[in-house]
Motif scaffolding. Structure first.
Motif, mmCIF file in Angstrom:
data_model
loop_
_atom_site.group_PDB
_atom_site.id
_atom_site.type_symbol
_atom_site.label_atom_id
_atom_site.label_comp_id
_atom_site.label_asym_id
_atom_site.label_seq_id
_atom_site.Cartn_x
_atom_site.Cartn_y
_atom_site.Cartn_z
ATOM 1 N N ARG A 97 0.793 -1.225 0.000
ATOM 2 C CA ARG A 97 0.000 0.000 0.000
ATOM 3 C C ARG A 97 0.831 1.285 0.000
ATOM 4 O O ARG A 97 0.437 2.290 0.614
ATOM 5 N N CYS A 98 1.957 1.279 -0.687
ATOM 6 C CA CYS A 98 2.731 2.512 -0.867
ATOM 7 C C CYS A 98 2.083 3.270 -2.025
ATOM 8 O O CYS A 98 2.499 3.148 -3.183
ATOM 9 N N SER A 99 1.076 4.038 -1.713
ATOM 10 C CA SER A 99 0.242 4.658 -2.746
ATOM 11 C C SER A 99 0.955 5.762 -3.531
ATOM 12 O O SER A 99 0.487 6.157 -4.591
ATOM 13 N N SER A 100 2.087 6.257 -3.062
ATOM 14 C CA SER A 100 2.828 7.297 -3.780
ATOM 15 C C SER A 100 3.926 6.730 -4.676
ATOM 16 O O SER A 100 4.534 7.469 -5.449
ATOM 17 N N LEU A 101 4.181 5.439 -4.579
ATOM 18 C CA LEU A 101 5.215 4.794 -5.378
ATOM 19 C C LEU A 101 4.779 4.751 -6.841
ATOM 20 O O LEU A 101 3.721 4.220 -7.155
ATOM 21 N N THR A 102 5.578 5.328 -7.749
ATOM 22 C CA THR A 102 5.183 5.400 -9.154
ATOM 23 C C THR A 102 6.036 4.520 -10.066
ATOM 24 O O THR A 102 5.573 4.104 -11.126
ATOM 25 N N CYS A 129 -0.221 -0.864 -4.603
ATOM 26 C CA CYS A 129 0.576 0.338 -4.923
ATOM 27 C C CYS A 129 -0.149 1.000 -6.092
ATOM 28 O O CYS A 129 0.228 0.834 -7.257
ATOM 29 N N SER A 130 -1.181 1.733 -5.782
ATOM 30 C CA SER A 130 -2.143 2.209 -6.775
ATOM 31 C C SER A 130 -1.577 3.212 -7.779
ATOM 32 O O SER A 130 -2.156 3.410 -8.843
ATOM 33 N N SER A 131 -0.449 3.848 -7.493
ATOM 34 C CA SER A 131 0.155 4.811 -8.426
ATOM 35 C C SER A 131 1.304 4.220 -9.233
ATOM 36 O O SER A 131 1.898 4.909 -10.065
ATOM 37 N N THR A 144 3.177 2.865 -12.004
ATOM 38 C CA THR A 144 2.952 2.826 -13.453
ATOM 39 C C THR A 144 4.007 2.001 -14.171
ATOM 40 O O THR A 144 3.787 1.559 -15.294
ATOM 41 N N CYS A 150 -2.511 -3.080 -8.402
ATOM 42 C CA CYS A 150 -1.665 -1.979 -8.891
ATOM 43 C C CYS A 150 -2.376 -1.426 -10.127
ATOM 44 O O CYS A 150 -2.042 -1.768 -11.267
ATOM 45 N N SER A 205 -2.515 1.300 -11.792
ATOM 46 C CA SER A 205 -1.912 2.196 -12.776
ATOM 47 C C SER A 205 -0.900 1.511 -13.697
ATOM 48 O O SER A 205 -0.417 2.124 -14.639
#
Length: 162
Positions: free
Chosen positions: A11-16, A35-37, A39, A58, A60
């Motif tokens: 859940r590191c939501s800022s990890l791109t 890790c929703s961001s 890409t 994930c 994105s």
């Protein structure tokens, strides 16, 4: 570092973006879960195993290449990656867990390079995009269409020259 541990980036939501170093041989369960961001992920040829739920949710991620070094992909590893449109599975994969790409609602293209159909679990490609195609080595089309759990997707299996 030889392993990305269980729930390491859970859940590191800022990890791109992630580039995994060449020293890593395994990606643990839930390692990048939700890790929703995220890409972009680069998995090196040193990795041999991707754990269950490793990249689940994930949303994105748009494409993923599983290198030829990987032999096992755990169950639900890429489930609910709703932005995922294309997957390339390396030629050394021998085991693919159940529901590994389930609920990847944008997934339209799967390229599986293994000449022998990997042992698979149920629901591998459950609820993908309409018209999704699974491209396999031309000489292996019949083997895939006859293999357990792959045959559930026989109408989507197409020949491809890798």
């Amino acid at each position: 570092v030889t392993m990305i541990g269980e729930s390491a980036f859970f859940r590191c939501s800022s990890l791109t973006s992630v580039t995994i170093p060449d020293s890593v041989t395994a990606i643990g369960e839930d390692a990048f879960y939700d890790c929703s961001s995220l890409t972009s992920i680069t998995i090196p040829n040193s990795v041999t195993e991707i754990g269950g739920y490793a990249f689940c949710n994930c949303k994105s991620l748009t494409s993923i290449t599983i290198p030829d070094s990987v032999t096992k992909i755990g169950m639900w590893a890429f489930c609910y990656c709703s932005g995922l449109t294309s997957v390339t599975i390396g030629n050394s994969v021998t085991t693919i867990g159940g529901y590994v790409f389930a609920y990847c609602s944008s997934l339209t293209s799967v390229y599986c390079k293994a000449t022998t159909p990997p042992t698979a679990g149920s629901g591998m490609f459950y609820n993908n995009a309409s018209g999704r195609k699974i491209y396999v080595p031309t000489a292996s089309v019949d083997a895939y269409k006859d293999a357990d759990y792959w045959k559930d997707y026989a109408s989507s299996i197409e020949p491809y020259n890798f």
